[in-house]
Design an enzyme around this catalytic site. Structure first.
Site, PDB file in Angstrom:
ATOM      1  N   CYS A  42       0.812  -1.222   0.000  1.00  0.00           N
ATOM      2  CA  CYS A  42       0.000   0.000   0.000  1.00  0.00           C
ATOM      3  C   CYS A  42       0.847   1.275   0.000  1.00  0.00           C
ATOM      4  CB  CYS A  42      -0.943   0.005   1.200  1.00  0.00           C
ATOM      5  SG  CYS A  42      -2.121  -1.347   1.114  1.00  0.00           S
TER       6      CYS A  42
ATOM      7  N   HIS B 101      -3.544   7.478   1.847  1.00  0.00           N
ATOM      8  CA  HIS B 101      -3.881   6.136   1.387  1.00  0.00           C
ATOM      9  C   HIS B 101      -5.308   5.839   1.820  1.00  0.00           C
ATOM     10  CE1 HIS B 101      -3.932   1.962   0.589  1.00  0.00           C
ATOM     11  NE2 HIS B 101      -3.789   1.576   1.832  1.00  0.00           N
TER      12      HIS B 101
ATOM     13  N   ASN C  35     -10.024   0.178  -0.963  1.00  0.00           N
ATOM     14  CA  ASN C  35      -8.564   0.236  -0.810  1.00  0.00           C
ATOM     15  C   ASN C  35      -7.925  -0.370  -2.059  1.00  0.00           C
ATOM     16  OD1 ASN C  35      -5.887  -0.157  -0.139  1.00  0.00           O
ATOM     17  ND2 ASN C  35      -6.309  -0.986   1.905  1.00  0.00           N
TER      18      ASN C  35
HETATM   19  O1  UT7 Z   1      -4.059  -0.880   3.214  1.00  0.00           O
HETATM   20  C1  UT7 Z   1      -3.352  -1.558   4.186  1.00  0.00           C
HETATM   21  C2  UT7 Z   1      -3.739  -1.134   5.486  1.00  0.00           C
HETATM   22  N1  UT7 Z   1      -4.939  -1.811   5.913  1.00  0.00           N
HETATM   23  C3  UT7 Z   1      -5.693  -1.242   6.777  1.00  0.00           C
HETATM   24  O2  UT7 Z   1      -5.414  -0.118   7.092  1.00  0.00           O
HETATM   25  C4  UT7 Z   1      -6.850  -1.983   7.374  1.00  0.00           C
HETATM   26  C5  UT7 Z   1      -6.915  -1.642   8.807  1.00  0.00           C
HETATM   27  N2  UT7 Z   1      -8.003  -2.242   9.533  1.00  0.00           N
HETATM   28  C6  UT7 Z   1      -9.314  -1.913   9.364  1.00  0.00           C
HETATM   29  O3  UT7 Z   1      -9.634  -1.079   8.535  1.00  0.00           O
HETATM   30  C7  UT7 Z   1     -10.333  -2.535  10.286  1.00  0.00           C
HETATM   31  O4  UT7 Z   1      -9.668  -3.227  11.308  1.00  0.00           O
HETATM   32  C8  UT7 Z   1     -11.314  -3.499   9.579  1.00  0.00           C
HETATM   33  C9  UT7 Z   1     -12.252  -2.685   8.698  1.00  0.00           C
HETATM   34  C10 UT7 Z   1     -10.532  -4.477   8.737  1.00  0.00           C
HETATM   35  C11 UT7 Z   1     -12.168  -4.247  10.598  1.00  0.00           C
HETATM   36  O5  UT7 Z   1     -12.839  -3.363  11.455  1.00  0.00           O
HETATM   37  P1  UT7 Z   1     -12.843  -3.617  13.036  1.00  0.00           P
HETATM   38  O6  UT7 Z   1     -13.697  -2.582  13.610  1.00  0.00           O
HETATM   39  O7  UT7 Z   1     -11.401  -3.664  13.468  1.00  0.00           O
HETATM   40  O8  UT7 Z   1     -13.566  -5.026  13.146  1.00  0.00           O
HETATM   41  P2  UT7 Z   1     -12.995  -6.423  13.666  1.00  0.00           P
HETATM   42  O9  UT7 Z   1     -12.039  -7.014  12.709  1.00  0.00           O
HETATM   43  O10 UT7 Z   1     -12.555  -6.301  15.076  1.00  0.00           O
HETATM   44  O11 UT7 Z   1     -14.317  -7.298  13.631  1.00  0.00           O
HETATM   45  C12 UT7 Z   1     -15.461  -6.938  14.404  1.00  0.00           C
HETATM   46  C13 UT7 Z   1     -16.579  -7.912  14.120  1.00  0.00           C
HETATM   47  C14 UT7 Z   1     -16.166  -9.393  14.212  1.00  0.00           C
HETATM   48  O12 UT7 Z   1     -17.224 -10.096  14.757  1.00  0.00           O
HETATM   49  P3  UT7 Z   1     -17.224 -10.499  16.322  1.00  0.00           P
HETATM   50  O13 UT7 Z   1     -15.998 -11.338  16.512  1.00  0.00           O
HETATM   51  O14 UT7 Z   1     -17.166  -9.197  17.063  1.00  0.00           O
HETATM   52  O15 UT7 Z   1     -18.515 -11.239  16.460  1.00  0.00           O
HETATM   53  C15 UT7 Z   1     -15.980  -9.790  12.774  1.00  0.00           C
HETATM   54  O16 UT7 Z   1     -16.202 -11.181  12.576  1.00  0.00           O
HETATM   55  O17 UT7 Z   1     -17.041  -7.740  12.766  1.00  0.00           O
HETATM   56  C16 UT7 Z   1     -17.058  -9.005  12.091  1.00  0.00           C
HETATM   57  N3  UT7 Z   1     -16.780  -8.757  10.677  1.00  0.00           N
HETATM   58  C17 UT7 Z   1     -17.736  -8.533   9.766  1.00  0.00           C
HETATM   59  N4  UT7 Z   1     -19.077  -8.494   9.870  1.00  0.00           N
HETATM   60  C18 UT7 Z   1     -19.774  -8.197   8.747  1.00  0.00           C
HETATM   61  C19 UT7 Z   1     -15.567  -8.692  10.048  1.00  0.00           C
HETATM   62  N5  UT7 Z   1     -15.742  -8.434   8.752  1.00  0.00           N
HETATM   63  C20 UT7 Z   1     -17.079  -8.332   8.552  1.00  0.00           C
HETATM   64  C21 UT7 Z   1     -17.847  -8.037   7.407  1.00  0.00           C
HETATM   65  N6  UT7 Z   1     -19.196  -7.999   7.576  1.00  0.00           N
HETATM   66  N7  UT7 Z   1     -17.320  -7.816   6.190  1.00  0.00           N
END
Ligand code: UT7
Length: 322
Positions: A113, A249, A279
């Site tokens: 990225c 980014h 992204n």
């Molecule tokens: O370009 C390279 C750099 N990359 C980044 O900068 C990405 C950085 N990270 C992020 O943007 C965020 O961490 C994410 C968008 C990837 C995830 O958001 P989050 O608020 O950190 O969510 P999480 O991974 O902690 O997941 C929260 C919940 C989980 O469920 P439980 O365990 O709380 O029941 C996941 O299973 O959301 C669930 N979940 C989803 N639910 C619906 C994860 N992905 C999805 C989805 N739809 N697509």
């Protein structure tokens, strides 16, 4: 002083747009979750006839047209990608041939990225030291090809696309301030398994799929980005108030907002395209830059900060007077 002046921008997107609702029919997610957690509403996905090289060539051609120069005068192509057409040769050489500027320097840079920031830094150094005079710097990706479309935690986040800029080396006197003023790049390999692809020619012999510990990446991103932005401003002897536009980014709207808040930068100065493109890895910064140039927001004389962070971890920022 010899500086790299930005004289043209261009971008390209695959024809097919994929909205959240349509994606929610394929994987267990919802428009509501994606918008709330990421700000993403749409992404573009390459068809089989569209590749990293074809998108890169398209973006490069548009940047050359915008610069009003002959493609044959480009003597350096640096292409940032983590999704090359082939393991080798460099995708930059395919683009070089496609655009008709064979004979100069052409190579790829892999910093995921942050790839465009790394490519910009390398091209700027080569222009300033006289190794080249006109550079085409491209970020291009087809991440759709390395996504696990059954992993909802990653497949909803990424899109395909390309962005490009033309840089020209010019001698400037002391009063003239245009060009790339400062670039700072960093990497911390201790985190190389938080965002990676589980394949490659030297390990599995397969292309592999993207894997990410999203929450940990998020945490590091805000800290690293605000640090490097301060570092670049200090180096240039400027402050947040001097910045006309931040072109970050486009990983997640929440990261963009948190970084801007940490810098005390008003949200209206942040160029945000993550809602439309998701992204696009190395393509995201030049793609967003081109959008804001073409819609008239970014104009000659503006002070623009570019920044990115991603797999490696690798991150960086660059300050440019347009
Ligand atoms: O370009 C390279 C750099 N990359 C980044 O900068 C990405 C950085 N990270 C992020 O943007 C965020 O961490 C994410 C968008 C990837 C995830 O958001 P989050 O608020 O950190 O969510 P999480 O991974 O902690 O997941 C929260 C919940 C989980 O469920 P439980 O365990 O709380 O029941 C996941 O299973 O959301 C669930 N979940 C989803 N639910 C619906 C994860 N992905 C999805 C989805 N739809 N697509």
């Amino acid at each position: 002083m010899r500086r790299s002046i930005l004289i043209g921008t261009g971008s390209a997107l695959p024809e097919r747009a994929l909205g959240n609702e349509e994606l929610a029919k394929q994987v267990d997610t919802s428009d509501e979750w994606i918008v709330e957690r990421t700000g993403i509403r749409n992404r573009h996905v390459a068809d089989s006839h569209e590749t990293t090289a074809s998108l890169a060539s398209d973006a490069g051609r548009k940047a050359i047209e915008a610069a009003g120069i002959e493609a044959g005068s480009i003597d350096l192509i640096v292409l940032a990608t983590a999704t090359p057409n082939q393991t080798f040769p460099a995708t930059a050489t395919i683009v070089q041939d496609e655009l008709g500027c064979n004979g100069g320097i052409a190579f790829d840079v892999a910093a995921v990225c942050s790839g465009f920031l790394y490519a910009l830094g390398v091209a700027d150094s080569m222009l300033r030291t006289g190794m080249a005079t006109r550079a085409l710097v491209i970020g291009a990706e087809t991440f759709s090809r390395i996504l696990d479309w059954e992993d909802r935690a990653t497949c909803v986040l990424f899109g395909d696309g390309a962005g490009a800029v033309v840089l020209e080396a010019r001698e400037q006197d002391g009063d003239e301030q245009r060009g790339i003023l400062t670039t700072r790049l960093h990497a911390d390999g201790a985190h190389n398994q938080l965002l990676f692809v589980d394949g490659g020619p030297s390990t599995t012999g397969t292309v592999g799929k993207l894997r990410m510990k999203g929450r940990e990446v998020f945490r590091h991103a805000v800290v690293n980005l605000s640090d490097v932005l301060k570092e670049v401003l200090d180096e240039a002897g400027l402050s947040t108030d001097d910045i006309d536009w931040l072109v970050p980014h486009q990983a997640n709207a929440r990261i963009l907002e948190a970084t801007a808040r940490k810098l005390n930068l008003p949200p209206e100065k942040v160029v945000m395209t993550v809602d439309r493109h998701a992204n696009t890895s190395a393509a995201s910064v030049p793609l967003a830059l081109d959008v804001a140039v073409k819609d008239g927001r970014i104009r000659e004389g503006d002070l623009v900060m570019l920044e990115a962070m991603g797999g490696g971890f690798a991150w960086g920022a660059s300050l440019i007077r347009i």
